[in-house]
Design an enzyme around this catalytic site. Structure first.
Site, PDB file in Angstrom:
ATOM      1  N   ASP A 113       0.861  -1.178  -0.022  1.00  0.00           N
ATOM      2  CA  ASP A 113      -0.058   0.054   0.043  1.00  0.00           C
ATOM      3  C   ASP A 113       0.875   1.390  -0.187  1.00  0.00           C
ATOM      4  O   ASP A 113       0.291   2.269   0.113  1.00  0.00           O
ATOM      5  CB  ASP A 113      -0.831   0.036   1.161  1.00  0.00           C
ATOM      6  CG  ASP A 113      -2.149  -0.955   0.866  1.00  0.00           C
ATOM      7  OD1 ASP A 113      -2.707  -0.961  -0.096  1.00  0.00           O
ATOM      8  OD2 ASP A 113      -2.676  -1.652   2.103  1.00  0.00           O
ATOM      9  N   ASP A 172      -6.460  -3.747  -6.335  1.00  0.00           N
ATOM     10  CA  ASP A 172      -6.150  -2.653  -5.677  1.00  0.00           C
ATOM     11  C   ASP A 172      -4.630  -2.039  -6.290  1.00  0.00           C
ATOM     12  O   ASP A 172      -4.535  -1.227  -6.098  1.00  0.00           O
ATOM     13  CB  ASP A 172      -6.437  -2.678  -4.113  1.00  0.00           C
ATOM     14  CG  ASP A 172      -7.489  -3.294  -3.687  1.00  0.00           C
ATOM     15  OD1 ASP A 172      -7.933  -4.250  -4.263  1.00  0.00           O
ATOM     16  OD2 ASP A 172      -8.111  -2.920  -2.613  1.00  0.00           O
ATOM     17  N   THR A 232     -12.668 -13.334  -3.604  1.00  0.00           N
ATOM     18  CA  THR A 232     -12.660 -12.069  -3.199  1.00  0.00           C
ATOM     19  C   THR A 232     -12.554 -11.985  -1.730  1.00  0.00           C
ATOM     20  O   THR A 232     -12.239 -12.842  -0.830  1.00  0.00           O
ATOM     21  CB  THR A 232     -14.239 -11.323  -3.327  1.00  0.00           C
ATOM     22  OG1 THR A 232     -14.233 -10.219  -3.176  1.00  0.00           O
ATOM     23  CG2 THR A 232     -15.063 -12.252  -2.242  1.00  0.00           C
ATOM     24  N   ARG A 244     -15.626  -1.004  -5.786  1.00  0.00           N
ATOM     25  CA  ARG A 244     -14.371  -0.386  -5.729  1.00  0.00           C
ATOM     26  C   ARG A 244     -13.195  -1.071  -6.352  1.00  0.00           C
ATOM     27  O   ARG A 244     -12.259  -0.393  -6.833  1.00  0.00           O
ATOM     28  CB  ARG A 244     -13.712  -0.106  -4.242  1.00  0.00           C
ATOM     29  CG  ARG A 244     -12.955   1.029  -4.072  1.00  0.00           C
ATOM     30  CD  ARG A 244     -12.945   1.710  -2.408  1.00  0.00           C
ATOM     31  NE  ARG A 244     -12.311   0.916  -1.715  1.00  0.00           N
ATOM     32  CZ  ARG A 244     -13.172   0.289  -0.427  1.00  0.00           C
ATOM     33  NH1 ARG A 244     -14.575   0.816  -0.773  1.00  0.00           N
ATOM     34  NH2 ARG A 244     -12.973  -0.586   0.274  1.00  0.00           N
ATOM     35  N   TRP A 248     -10.505   0.726  -8.901  1.00  0.00           N
ATOM     36  CA  TRP A 248      -9.086   0.757  -8.838  1.00  0.00           C
ATOM     37  C   TRP A 248      -8.659   0.233 -10.165  1.00  0.00           C
ATOM     38  O   TRP A 248      -7.775   0.746 -10.618  1.00  0.00           O
ATOM     39  CB  TRP A 248      -8.611  -0.325  -7.644  1.00  0.00           C
ATOM     40  CG  TRP A 248      -8.884   0.139  -6.312  1.00  0.00           C
ATOM     41  CD1 TRP A 248      -9.250  -0.776  -5.236  1.00  0.00           C
ATOM     42  CD2 TRP A 248      -8.806   1.379  -5.533  1.00  0.00           C
ATOM     43  NE1 TRP A 248      -9.325  -0.104  -3.746  1.00  0.00           N
ATOM     44  CE2 TRP A 248      -9.197   1.199  -4.269  1.00  0.00           C
ATOM     45  CE3 TRP A 248      -8.567   2.710  -6.106  1.00  0.00           C
ATOM     46  CZ2 TRP A 248      -9.416   2.153  -3.008  1.00  0.00           C
ATOM     47  CZ3 TRP A 248      -8.687   3.729  -4.917  1.00  0.00           C
ATOM     48  CH2 TRP A 248      -9.005   3.416  -3.645  1.00  0.00           C
TER      49      TRP A 248
HETATM   50  N1  GLY Z   1      -7.466  -1.480  -0.834  1.00  0.00           N
HETATM   51  C1  GLY Z   1      -8.577  -1.586   0.168  1.00  0.00           C
HETATM   52  C2  GLY Z   1      -9.854  -1.200  -0.235  1.00  0.00           C
HETATM   53  O1  GLY Z   1      -9.893  -0.487  -1.244  1.00  0.00           O
HETATM   54  O2  GLY Z   1     -10.679  -1.218   0.400  1.00  0.00           O
END
Ligand code: GLY
Length: 393
Positions: A113, A172, A232, A244, A248
């Site tokens: 991250d 992500d 998932t 989301r 991403w």
């Molecule tokens: N990267 C974690 C989220 O989008 O919740």
């Protein structure tokens, strides 16, 4: 010269007739002015040594995190955007203070991250101030993130290996490539760009379904590179389209096209946009349910954060396509911005713990951060406002 003048004039006309609605000028200004006031509330609520995370209205509780949390860069990043558009020195001072507590994470290697954490924060700080110490922090962060690259699989490992996971990679992760590519494009070693391209190519090959939606998590075999399982973590089901996650991936491939000009990334971004915009479960206000296949639609949660990420990506995609397509993407983004700016999603001054937006969904299956404000919803919302103002007014 004449030709250049004509094309400049036609660009101005296009901007004025298609995108330059004066009420968008006003809407964006009002949003940034509001954000400067509202974030002073959040600032007062947040202790000096931590970052805001979310807020629970039922017990008036602000939840905070340490700087290792994946979201630690969004609050400072939002402050920088707000400062940029308001010149509010109180906001700038708060942004600088928060960077001071975040800076040590440039050495963090515990997950993938670091792009979110260090580029949304220091990236904007450097873009706006050109302070060379911020660039040094960004460069060091890229070195740390690159330690997670696994050449045998050609991916950056998202989470550490565990009893059940050999090498998990989540969609992500596409977002963290921006940090790497930016560093190579701004005087750094070309190996970071190479890692970003390789990861994007592996993800393109393995993460997408035939309908161009993506899986959330892939578990690769760390030794052989074989995909063991597609599943998932935050979506409704292994075969569902977690909203989301789609955002991403979409934003990530649009960003990869920005740097590389490789058409396959642009094509992928357009395909994801088409999946989203044509989806029968997309509500009329443009704000998706937390998963496109969530059980109980329409009686389930929306995700303002997914909408904000998608809107910001659409505005960038609009930069890379011809007029007709641009209109389609920018209009869709505009609809989202208008919805998020309305009372249905935007908080009243002093409420919502000081966050801008309500109604995001962190991890519904884990019953975590459901229908709450989230720092990244605010971040990508203000980034979308910034992009609209920069490119379409
Ligand atoms: N990267 C974690 C989220 O989008 O919740």
């Amino acid at each position: 010269m004449k030709k250049r003048l004509l094309s400049t004039l036609s660009a101005i006309c296009l901007s004025a007739s298609v995108f330059g609605q004066s009420d968008m000028t006003q809407l964006i200004k009002e949003n940034f002015d509001f954000a400067a006031q509202q974030y002073k509330v959040l600032m007062k609520n947040t202790p000096a040594d931590v970052m805001p995370k979310t807020y629970f209205a039922n017990n008036n509780k602000l939840v905070t995190s340490d700087t290792k949390w994946w979201c630690s860069g969004f609050y400072p990043g939002t402050l920088w955007f707000v400062y940029e558009h308001t010149n509010d020195e109180v906001i700038k001072a708060e942004a600088e203070r928060r960077l001071q507590i975040l800076e040590k994470e440039k050495h963090f290697t515990g997950n993938h991250d670091l792009g979110f954490m260090m580029f949304c924060s220091f990236g904007n700080a450097y873009r706006i101030t050109k302070n060379p110490s911020y660039k040094t922090t960004i460069d060091t962060s890229a070195t740390s993130l690159a330690t997670r690259y696994r050449p045998s699989i050609k991916v950056i490992q998202s989470w550490n290996s565990s009893k059940t996971m050999s090498c998990p990679v989540i969609i992500d992760n596409m977002m963290n490539l921006e940090l790497l590519y930016w560093v190579s494009a701004n005087g750094g070693d070309s190996k970071y760009k190479d890692i970003a391209i390789t990861h994007a190519n592996t993800t393109l090959k393995n993460h997408f379904r035939v309908d161009n939606s993506s899986y959330h998590v892939l578990n690769y075999d760390l030794n052989t590179g074989v995909v063991i399982k597609k599943m998932t973590d935050q979506g409704a089901a292994d075969e569902s389209a977690w909203a989301r996650g789609q955002a991403w991936g979409f934003y990530g491939y649009t960003m990869m096209y920005r740097f590389s000009k490789d058409k396959k990334y642009l094509d992928q971004a357009k395909k994801i946009a088409a999946f989203w915009l044509k989806h029968p479960n997309l509500p009329a206000d443009g704000i998706p349910y937390w998963d496109f296949n969530a059980p109980g639609i329409p009686n389930t949660y929306r995700d303002a954060s997914a909408a904000a990420v998608f809107a910001s990506g659409l505005l960038e995609l609009g930069q890379y396509v011809a007029k007709k397509e641009r209109k389609k993407y920018v209009s869709a983004a505009e609809k989202i911005i208008r919805s998020l700016s309305s009372d249905a999603y935007r908080a009243k001054l002093g409420e919502n713990g000081g966050f801008l937006l309500m109604h995001s969904a962190g991890a519904v299956p884990h019953k975590s951060e459901v229908d709450v404000p989230l720092t990244y919803a605010d971040y990508y919302f203000v980034e979308a406002l910034h992009r609209y103002k920069q490119w379409y007014l």
